[in-house]
Design a protein around this motif. Structure first.
Motif, PDB file in Angstrom:
ATOM      1  N   PRO A 228       0.600  22.081  33.433  1.00 39.07           N
ATOM      2  CA  PRO A 228       1.409  20.882  32.565  1.00 39.07           C
ATOM      3  C   PRO A 228       0.669  20.277  31.860  1.00 39.07           C
ATOM      4  O   PRO A 228       1.330  19.722  30.557  1.00 39.07           O
ATOM      5  CB  PRO A 228       1.481  19.885  33.661  1.00 39.07           C
ATOM      6  CG  PRO A 228       1.161  20.429  35.147  1.00 39.07           C
ATOM      7  CD  PRO A 228       0.452  21.489  34.498  1.00 39.07           C
ATOM      8  N   ASP A 229      -0.900  20.405  31.307  1.00 42.46           N
ATOM      9  CA  ASP A 229      -1.116  20.080  29.885  1.00 42.46           C
ATOM     10  C   ASP A 229      -0.766  21.222  29.359  1.00 42.46           C
ATOM     11  O   ASP A 229      -0.737  20.894  27.895  1.00 42.46           O
ATOM     12  CB  ASP A 229      -2.910  19.794  30.158  1.00 42.46           C
ATOM     13  CG  ASP A 229      -3.272  18.529  31.083  1.00 42.46           C
ATOM     14  OD1 ASP A 229      -1.930  17.783  30.948  1.00 42.46           O
ATOM     15  OD2 ASP A 229      -3.898  18.643  31.957  1.00 42.46           O
ATOM     16  N   GLN A 230      -1.284  22.335  29.654  1.00 45.09           N
ATOM     17  CA  GLN A 230      -0.466  23.903  28.488  1.00 45.09           C
ATOM     18  C   GLN A 230       0.554  23.655  27.931  1.00 45.09           C
ATOM     19  O   GLN A 230       0.799  23.462  26.549  1.00 45.09           O
ATOM     20  CB  GLN A 230      -1.195  24.774  29.222  1.00 45.09           C
ATOM     21  CG  GLN A 230      -2.317  25.120  29.881  1.00 45.09           C
ATOM     22  CD  GLN A 230      -2.623  26.018  30.783  1.00 45.09           C
ATOM     23  OE1 GLN A 230      -1.731  27.090  31.167  1.00 45.09           O
ATOM     24  NE2 GLN A 230      -4.090  26.533  30.862  1.00 45.09           N
ATOM     25  N   GLN A 231       1.709  22.678  28.873  1.00 49.05           N
ATOM     26  CA  GLN A 231       2.806  22.507  28.463  1.00 49.05           C
ATOM     27  C   GLN A 231       3.189  21.788  27.876  1.00 49.05           C
ATOM     28  O   GLN A 231       3.877  21.685  26.891  1.00 49.05           O
ATOM     29  CB  GLN A 231       4.546  23.313  29.885  1.00 49.05           C
ATOM     30  CG  GLN A 231       3.839  23.924  30.392  1.00 49.05           C
ATOM     31  CD  GLN A 231       4.721  23.672  32.015  1.00 49.05           C
ATOM     32  OE1 GLN A 231       5.225  22.449  32.060  1.00 49.05           O
ATOM     33  NE2 GLN A 231       5.229  25.417  32.706  1.00 49.05           N
ATOM     34  N   GLU A 232       2.425  21.033  27.666  1.00 50.38           N
ATOM     35  CA  GLU A 232       2.673  19.529  27.049  1.00 50.38           C
ATOM     36  C   GLU A 232       2.066  20.044  25.135  1.00 50.38           C
ATOM     37  O   GLU A 232       2.447  19.404  24.749  1.00 50.38           O
ATOM     38  CB  GLU A 232       2.025  18.314  27.086  1.00 50.38           C
ATOM     39  CG  GLU A 232       3.028  18.121  28.669  1.00 50.38           C
ATOM     40  CD  GLU A 232       1.612  16.248  29.532  1.00 50.38           C
ATOM     41  OE1 GLU A 232       1.011  16.226  28.374  1.00 50.38           O
ATOM     42  OE2 GLU A 232       2.878  15.812  30.376  1.00 50.38           O
ATOM     43  N   GLN A 233       0.959  20.691  25.443  1.00 49.03           N
ATOM     44  CA  GLN A 233       0.160  21.021  24.069  1.00 49.03           C
ATOM     45  C   GLN A 233       1.449  22.087  24.322  1.00 49.03           C
ATOM     46  O   GLN A 233       1.388  22.413  22.261  1.00 49.03           O
ATOM     47  CB  GLN A 233      -0.854  21.671  24.635  1.00 49.03           C
ATOM     48  CG  GLN A 233      -2.453  20.478  25.057  1.00 49.03           C
ATOM     49  CD  GLN A 233      -3.285  21.686  25.090  1.00 49.03           C
ATOM     50  OE1 GLN A 233      -3.537  22.562  25.736  1.00 49.03           O
ATOM     51  NE2 GLN A 233      -4.546  20.754  26.145  1.00 49.03           N
ATOM     52  N   ALA A 234       1.785  23.018  24.528  1.00 46.23           N
ATOM     53  CA  ALA A 234       2.289  23.983  24.001  1.00 46.23           C
ATOM     54  C   ALA A 234       3.833  23.382  23.149  1.00 46.23           C
ATOM     55  O   ALA A 234       4.272  23.088  22.083  1.00 46.23           O
ATOM     56  CB  ALA A 234       3.449  24.894  24.156  1.00 46.23           C
ATOM     57  N   ALA A 235       4.073  22.239  23.724  1.00 42.51           N
ATOM     58  CA  ALA A 235       6.194  21.468  22.730  1.00 42.51           C
ATOM     59  C   ALA A 235       5.028  20.880  21.767  1.00 42.51           C
ATOM     60  O   ALA A 235       5.578  20.923  21.125  1.00 42.51           O
ATOM     61  CB  ALA A 235       5.995  20.826  24.689  1.00 42.51           C
TER      62      ALA A 235
END
Length: 534
Positions: A228-235
Motif C-alpha cells: 500500500p505504501d509503495q502504491q501510494e508513493q507510486a501514485a
C-alpha cells in the motif's frame, strides 16, 4: 571453463555412449513400430510403416540436436523439450502396443514387456536432459541453480509440497530454503492475526490480509505489507510526473511562442531589410531616371541651340537672299533707268523731230497733233508707270532686307545672352562643386576629430555608431532649434533627416531593428547635449 585432457576423453566417451544408446533404441523400436504401423495404423505397405518409424525417430533426433546446439550457444529453447518428450512417449506407447496380447487378457508379464519397450527411449531422453543441463551450466556458470525439493517432503506432505513447487516454478524462485522461509513467515503472520482478532481473521483489514492474498503470486509478507505504501508513493510519483509533464508542456509552449515571436521578429527584420534594399534600389532608379532626364534636357537644350543656330543660319541665308534680291533689284532699276534714259533720249529725239516738224509746219502743226506725237506721249506715260512700279518693288525689297537685318541682330543678341547664361551656369556649378568639396572636407575633418575624441574616450563600438548617426543627422541639416527636452519631436526630425537605409549603409548594419535602436539612442544623446566639434 577449460577442460583437461582427461575430462575431454571422458566427455567424448559419454557422447559416444549416448549415441550408441540412441542407436540401440532406434534399432529396437524400428521393427516393432514399422510392423505395428503397417498392420494396426493402416499404412498401406510395410515400406510406408518403416518410413513412418524413421520419420518419428529422425524428428526426435533433430529436435534434440537443435536443443543441445541452442543451449551450447547460450540461447536455449525451453519449449522444444516438450515435443521431444511427447514423441518419445508416443514411441514407447507404439512399442508397447506392438507387444500387446492378442485375444486374451493382460497378464503380469505383458505389463513387464510393455514397460521393457519404454526403458531405452526413457533412458535416452534422460541422458539428453542431463547433457543439456550440463551444457547450460558450462556455458552459463553464473546462472542461478534451482534447488530440488527433497523426496521425503513429497512423501510426507504431497499437497503442500506441490503448492511450494508450483510457486517456485511460477515465480522463478530457485532456492528451496527461501521458499520454506517464506511459508514459515506467512504461517507466523496468520497466527499473529489470529491472536490479534481472537481467532477471526475476517475482522482484519484488507491491508492486513494482503500477505495471504498475495502469497500465491510470489510476494513475501514484508513485500505484501509494504505494497500500500509503495502504491501510494507510486501514485504520488505519477501525480508529480503528471504535474512535471504539464509544467514541461507549458514551458515548451512558452518557448514555442518565444521562438515564434523571434521568428516573426527575424522575418520582420528581413522584410524591413528587403524594404530598405528596395527603397535604396528605388532611390538609385530615381537617381538614374533623374540623370537620364537631365541628359534628355541637356540634349533638348543642345538640340534647341542647334535649332537656334540653324535659325540664325537660315536668317543669314535669308539676309543673303534679300541682299541678292536687292542687288538684282538694283540691277533691274539700273536697267530700267537705262531703258528710261533710252526712252527719254528717244523721246527727246522725237521732241526734237517734232520741233523740227513744228518749224516746218508752224501754223498747221500747232493745231493738230500728229499720231506719232500721241504715241510718243503714250509711250512716255507707260515708261513712267513702269518706273514707279520698279521703285515701289525696290522700296519693298529694302524694307524686307532691313527687317531681316533686325531679326538677325535680335537672334545674335539672344545667342550671345544664351552663351552668357551657359557660362554663368558653368561658373555657378563650379562654385557649387567647390562649396560641396569644401563641405565634404569640413565633414571629413569633423569626422576625423570625432573619431580621435572617441578613441581618446575609449568608447565602445555601439557608442561610436550612435555618435556617427548624430553626425550624419547634423551633416544632413538637422534643425535643433526649440527642441530641448522634447524627445518625440526631436526623434521625428531625426527620422525625417536620417533614414534606416542610410544608417545601414553607413554603419554596415544588416538588421533594421539595430539601426532603429541606433537612431533612438542618437535622439537621447542629442537631448543630453552632445554636439560634434572639429
Amino acid at each position: 571453463m577449460t577442460l583437461t585432457t582427461g575430462q575431454k576423453w571422458i566427455v567424448a566417451a559419454i557422447v559416444a555412449a549416448a549415441l550408441a544408446l540412441a542407436g540401440i533404441g532406434l534399432y529396437l523400436s524400428f521393427a516393432h513400430v514399422a510392423a505395428f504401423a503397417h498392420t494396426e495404423l493402416r499404412f498401406g505397405t510395410l515400406t510406408k510403416g518403416r518410413l513412418f518409424a524413421i520419420g518419428v525417430d529422425i524428428g526426435i533426433m533433430v529436435m534434440i540436436a537443435v536443443d543441445l546446439v541452442m543451449a551450447w550457444l547460450k540461447r536455449p529453447i525451453s519449449w522444444i523439450r516438450y515435443p521431444v518428450w511427447l514423441l518419445t512417449a508416443a514411441t514407447v506407447v507404439l512399442n508397447a502396443a506392438s507387444g500387446a496380447p492378442r485375444g486374451r487378457a493382460w497378464q503380469l508379464m505383458d505389463y513387464v514387456a510393455a514397460g521393457a519397450h519404454g526403458i531405452v527411449p526413457v533412458l535416452f531422453i534422460t541422458v539428453v536432459e542431463v547433457g543439456r543441463d550440463s551444457i547450460d551450466r558450462i556455458v552459463r556458470p553464473d546462472q542461478a541453480e534451482r534447488d530440488s525439493i527433497p523426496l521425503i517432503r513429497w512423501v510426507l506432505a504431497p499437497i503442500a509440497t506441490s503448492r511450494i513447487y508450483r510457486r517456485m516454478r511460477l515465480w522463478g524462485i530457485t532456492s528451496y530454503p527461501e521458499m520454506v522461509r517464506r511459508d514459515q513467515e506467512l504461517i507466523a503472520y496468520e497466527q499473529w492475526l489470529t491472536r490479534k482478532y481472537d481467532g477471526d481473521i475476517s475482522k482484519a483489514t484488507e491491508d492486513e490480509r494482503l500477505p495471504m492474498t498475495m502469497a500465491p503470486y510470489g510476494y513475501t509478507v514484508a513485500e505484501a505489507l509494504a505494497m500500500p505504501d509503495q502504491q501510494e508513493q507510486a501514485a504520488d510519483q505519477r501525480a508529480e510526473e503528471t504535474e512535471q509533464r504539464q509544467r514541461d508542456a507549458k514551458t515548451r509552449k512558452i518557448l514555442a511562442e518565444k521562438k515564434a515571436e523571434g521568428a516573426r521578429a527575424r522575418a520582420q527584420g528581413a522584410l524591413d531589410a528587403e524594404l530598405a534594399q528596395i527603397a535604396g534600389e528605388t532611390g538609385q532608379a530615381q537617381a538614374h531616371a533623374q540623370a537620364q532626364l537631365n541628359a534628355a534636357q541637356r540634349a533638348a537644350e543642345v538640340e534647341q541651340e542647334a535649332m537656334e543656330t540653324a535659325l540664325v543660319a537660315e536668317a543669314k541665308a535669308k539676309t543673303a537672299e534679300a541682299e541678292r534680291l536687292e542687288a538684282a533689284s538694283r540691277k533691274e532699276r539700273a536697267a530700267l533707268d537705262k531703258e528710261a534714259a533710252a526712252m527719254e533720249w528717244e523721246a527727246a529725239e522725237k521732241r526734237k523731230a517734232a520741233a523740227e516738224a513744228d518749224k516746218v509746219a508752224a501754223a498747221e502743226a500747232r493745231a493738230i497733233e500728229t499720231q506719232t506725237i500721241a504715241e510718243a506721249r503714250q509711250a512716255a506715260a507707260e515708261a513712267n508707270r513702269v518706273a514707279a512700279e520698279t521703285e515701289r518693288d525696290t522700296a519693298e525689297a529694302r524694307r524686307a532686307a532691313a527687317e531681316a537685318d533686325r531679326k538677325a541682330a535680335e537672334e545674335k543678341a539672344g545667342e550671345e545672352a544664351a552663351l552668357a547664361a551657359i557660362e554663368q551656369a558653368k561658373k555657378d556649378a563650379a562654385e557649387a562643386e567647390e562649396a560641396a568639396a569644401e563641405a565634404r572636407r569640413a565633414a571629413a575633418e569633423i569626422e576625423r576629430a570625432a573619431v580621435e575624441i572617441e578613441d581618446a574616450a575609449k568608447l565602445s563600438p555601439r557608442e561610436r555608431a550612435v555618435r556617427k548617426v548624430v553626425r550624419m543627422a547634423i551633416a544632413a541639416g538637422l534643425d535643433l532649434e526649440g527642441l530641448d527636452g522634447q524627445f518625440d519631436q526631436l526623434h521625428r526630425r531625426l527620422t525625417e533627416t536620417v533614414s534606416i537605409a542610410d544608417i545601414q549603409r553607413e554603419l554596415a548594419v544588416s538588421s533594421t531593428d539595430t539601426a532603429s535602436k541606433y537612431r533612438q539612442e542618437a535622439t537621447t544623446l542629442l537631448l543630453e547635449g552632445y554636439r560634434p566639434h572639429c
